[in-house]
Design an enzyme around this catalytic site. Structure first.
Site, PDB file in Angstrom:
ATOM      1  N   HIS A   1       5.019   0.112   4.504  1.00  9.99           N
ATOM      2  CA  HIS A   1       6.269  -0.666   4.485  1.00  9.99           C
ATOM      3  C   HIS A   1       7.485   0.247   4.656  1.00  9.99           C
ATOM      4  CE1 HIS A   1       4.324  -4.379   3.506  1.00  9.99           C
ATOM      5  NE2 HIS A   1       3.954  -4.011   2.300  1.00  9.99           N
TER       6      HIS A   1
ATOM      7  N   HIS B   1      -0.192   1.911   0.951  1.00  5.90           N
ATOM      8  CA  HIS B   1       0.272   0.562   1.309  1.00  5.90           C
ATOM      9  C   HIS B   1       1.801   0.517   1.369  1.00  5.90           C
ATOM     10  CE1 HIS B   1       0.093  -3.901   1.371  1.00  5.90           C
ATOM     11  NE2 HIS B   1       1.231  -3.800   0.698  1.00  5.90           N
ATOM     12  N   GLU B   2       2.436   1.003   0.326  1.00  2.00           N
ATOM     13  CA  GLU B   2       3.907   0.967   0.272  1.00  2.00           C
ATOM     14  C   GLU B   2       4.514   1.933   1.287  1.00  2.00           C
ATOM     15  OE1 GLU B   2       5.263  -1.372  -1.203  1.00  2.00           O
ATOM     16  OE2 GLU B   2       3.547  -2.011  -2.409  1.00  2.00           O
TER      17      GLU B   2
END
Length: 352
Positions: A21, A17-18
């Site tokens: 980003h 997920h990170e």
């Protein structure tokens, strides 16, 4: 062993997920100061590519700290073209959306792997027949294996229900019984049933239930792509509808699970089989992606809403409004986490 598996799976999901980003931010030239798995006190860190990569004490999440973005300081302005707050709103939206997107892509990869390694499903074998049902009147028996309905080959129990509900006329069932292929024409009836959210619905049925048998379906790479796409869309839709039903009060708040429930589910799956572990990891990854897209301040979805507001009105929300809404978002998230833990503890004591 279950706890270790839980922490490894959760860390991988958070990392992906990170990473979404991070990659989107770097693509637009934003400096990322910190990439953290976990919150709180730093346990280990390494400087690489201008970013501090670290593991923190509480491994229940993570974050990337970008130049020019700080929820605790909404008025923060850091000059330079490498600052998040100096990027155009549509670029910030892409950076925010990239995290959930990475979770959906990870789920698709996991579902693809399951399809190649062998997806377990209920066998299309009859385990029970309802008295006076269309199936009984037609002559079906327990242990009959349904191999085709009309022109549709049947490999799993799920396909039986889908085929019945998608048609409006009588159906021709091809059934394997004692190594013989028999045919039956059955006209389904519309009866009361329940969906996965326990809502009362009307449904075309013939009055059969599955035997407790599993079948393993192996897919070719092309079939696996289709399987992965369908399963990712199906699980995403289910979770979106689940959140909607929860807000509407159709699903009681007692159904919300916390970190203990998630840990137990992952632990049980790992003890069951590797395929089961992949399946639950894919579902949790989709869940993480969906929940982060909810329009709650402090989540990616909330920040996306702020940027959409800026695109529409051509001005940013005031620092005061941003701060109050962010605090409200953290309050909502904190309340949901506490409710989940409360429900987890209740379940443990009720079982005890």
């Amino acid at each position: 062993m279950g706890t270790i598996t839980f922490l490894i799976v959760l860390s991988i999901l958070v990392f992906i997920h990170e990473l979404g980003h991070f990659l989107a931010a770097r693509y637009f030239g934003v400096t990322v100061h910190v990439f953290s798995i976990g919150f709180g006190k730093k346990l280990y860190s390494k400087q690489w590519m201008g970013t501090e990569w670290q593991f923190a004490l509480v491994p229940l999440g993570g974050y990337v700290k970008m130049k020019g973005q700080d929820d605790t300081k909404p008025g923060l302005v850091e000059n330079g073209n490498d600052s998040y707050n100096n990027k155009k709103p549509w670029q910030r939206i892409i950076i925010l959306f990239a995290g959930p997107l990475a979770n959906f892509l990870l789920a698709a990869v996991l579902y693809f792997s399951i399809a190649i390694l062998g997806a377990n499903s209920l066998s299309p074998t009859i385990g029970k027949i309802i008295k006076d049902s269309p199936a009984q009147r037609a002559g079906l028996q327990t242990e009959d294996k349904i191999v085709r309905i009309n022109d549709t080959d049947i490999k799993t129990w799920k396909q039986i229900g889908e085929t019945i509900t998608q048609t409006k006329t009588a159906l021709k069932f091809y059934v394997q019984r004692n190594n013989e292929l028999r045919t039956f024409v059955i006209n389904p009836e519309i009866n009361d049933s329940e969906n996965i959210f326990r809502e009362k619905i009307k449904k075309r049925m013939i009055g059969i239930a599955p035997a407790p048998k599993l079948v393993t379906i192996y897919h070719s790479p092309i079939e696996a792509i289709s399987y992965a796409y369908d399963k990712t869309i199906e699980s995403s839709t289910m979770i979106f509808k689940g959140v909607q039903k929860l807000i509407q009060g159709i699903i009681p708040s007692s159904e919300i699970g916390g970190v203990i429930t998630i840990g137990k589910v992952i632990s049980d799956a790992s003890e069951s089989s590797f395929i089961a572990l992949l399946a639950i990891s894919a579902l949790i990854s989709v869940n993480l992606g969906v929940l982060n897209l909810l329009p709650i301040p402090a989540l990616d979805g909330g920040h996306i809403m702020f940027n959409l507001y800026e695109i529409i009105t051509r001005r940013k929300p005031s620092d005061k409004v941003f701060m109050y809404l962010t605090l409200l978002g953290w309050f909502i998230l904190g309340s949901l986490m506490l409710l989940g833990i409360y429900n987890d503890i209740n379940r443990i004591f009720l079982k005890g």
